[in-house]
Design an enzyme around this catalytic site. Structure first.
Site, PDB file in Angstrom:
ATOM      1  CB  CYS A 188      -0.927   0.017   1.208  1.00  0.00           C
ATOM      2  SG  CYS A 188      -2.012  -1.398   1.245  1.00  0.00           S
ATOM      3  CG  HIS A 209      -3.394   3.366   1.035  1.00  0.00           C
ATOM      4  ND1 HIS A 209      -3.798   2.854  -0.183  1.00  0.00           N
ATOM      5  CD2 HIS A 209      -3.525   2.349   1.937  1.00  0.00           C
ATOM      6  CE1 HIS A 209      -4.149   1.583  -0.011  1.00  0.00           C
ATOM      7  NE2 HIS A 209      -4.000   1.259   1.254  1.00  0.00           N
ATOM      8  CG  ASN A 251      -6.905  -0.992   0.017  1.00  0.00           C
ATOM      9  OD1 ASN A 251      -6.057  -0.683  -0.818  1.00  0.00           O
ATOM     10  ND2 ASN A 251      -6.607  -1.264   1.268  1.00  0.00           N
TER      11      ASN A 251
END
Ligand code: UT7
Length: 335
Positions: free
Chosen positions: A115, A262, A292
């Site tokens: 991530c 993020h 995500n």
């Protein structure tokens, strides 16, 4: 020493929309649970047979970024490709992009920081540009999660969250050191490596062994996440690393024009927003529509914010990420 700045942005999302209601058909979950815990309403999944992959999505995003940068692909000096879902075990996906864009001999490097991959890649590009080694760097974040998720009730704690997509930027040299990437801040803490991970296959347990064992209930090749533990660490690290950037640049929170966190969980982004006293206009979220997308989430969100006119010359932009490793980081940009 030069500065680096972003001169082109692009994104690509597969057309196939998977709603929370669609997920209810394959696992015990509910639209209400997913929205309440994550903020996600839908995500994109590559349709099997669509001949799409991590590199090909990255190429589509990159072509838009290169066109908007008003340069030719052949002027790219370095490709940095951030992903946790590369097309192959090896080689990395960056070389596939280099071939698809027909850039002879251009170095292509994969960044495996999950991530935080895009933030790490931007920081890496910045260092190469600052020293004068390279002028134009293509930075891509791309992920193809959907093919590797456990879409049964067993995997619901992870599978409802992730989506597919890609974002890309072109960075170039800037002689005015008050413009562009002003600072970047990177961290990792390997003691938590397995709290958010995909363990198998690995070098302690190679593919032939897995095949020989033939265990139908082997879940080591699905992503694992200790959700609450990751959540608690994320909110602390996001705040720390944004603070680090604010201290370095001397900016106060009210000067932030756009924070692009993020897109891990809307509740994490809202926590960070409250922590710094930011208004809704100062934070960009699109996890509601895409889920995500790990290394792709920041470049997709950055591109959208820019396309919507929310980032213009003069805007102070903050990128911040946290994820598997654990790894975390921030980038401070004077647009
Ligand atoms: O991107 C990298 C960084 N990632 C993150 O930052 C993610 C951080 N973590 C999270 O976002 C959250 O922890 C999750 C969204 C993953 C989970 O939310 P949570 O509020 O922490 O839920 P939980 O894991 O504590 O689970 C609560 C309950 C459990 O049931 P019991 O044990 O209370 O009966 C789970 O089995 O919810 C259950 N559950 C679900 N129920 C319906 C877990 N997943 C689901 C689901 N649908 N999809």
């Amino acid at each position: 020493m030069y500065n680096s700045k972003i001169i082109g942005l692009g994104k690509f999302l597969p057309e196939n929309i998977v709603t929370n209601k669609d997920l209810e058909k394959t696992m015990e979950t509910s639209n209400e649970w997913i929205i309440e815990r994550t903020g996600i309403e839908e995500r994109r999944h590559i349709k099997k047979g669509d001949n799409e992959g991590t590199a090909s999505m990255g190429v589509k995003a990159a072509k838009i970024a290169i066109e908007r940068a008003k340069i030719k692909a052949q002027e790219i000096d370095l490709i940095l490709f951030a992903t946790l879902s590369p097309d192959y075990y090896f080689p990395g996906s960056g070389v596939l992009v280099q071939e698809a864009l027909d850039i002879p001999d251009c170095p292509a490097m994969d960044i495996r920081m999950q991530c935080s991959g895009f933030v790490y890649a931007v920081s890496t590009a910045d260092q190469f540009i600052k020293t004068g080694m390279y002028k134009n760097v293509l930075v891509i974040g791309s992920e193809y999660h959907s093919g590797g998720l456990d879409m049964t009730t067993r995997g619901r704690g992870v599978s409802v969250i992730f989506g597919d997509g890609a974002g890309a930027i072109v960075m170039t040299r800037e002689e005015n050191n008050e413009i562009g990437i002003l600072s970047s801040h990177l961290h990792s803490e390997g003691k938590h490596a397995e709290e958010l991970s995909l363990i198998g296959p690995n070098t302690g347990r190679w593919v032939p062994e897995i095949i020989a064992e033939n265990k139908q209930d082997d879940i080591s090749y699905y992503p694992y996440m200790n959700g609450q533990f990751v959540f608690k660490n994320a909110v602390v690290r996001f705040a720390e690393v944004i603070n680090e950037g604010l201290e370095k640049t001397g900016w106060s929170p009210d000067q932030i024009g756009m924070l692009i966190p993020h897109q891990a969980n809307l509740r994490i982004a809202q926590f960070v927003q409250r922590k710094f006293g930011l208004s809704d206009d100062q934070v960009y979220n699109n996890i509601q529509r895409y889920g995500n997308t790990t290394a792709a989430s920041i470049p997709i969100a950055l591109t959208e914010a820019w396309e919507e006119g929310k980032i213009v010359p003069g805007t102070k932009v903050v990128l911040a990420a946290f994820g598997s490793g654990f790894t975390w980081g921030s980038v401070m940009i004077q647009w």
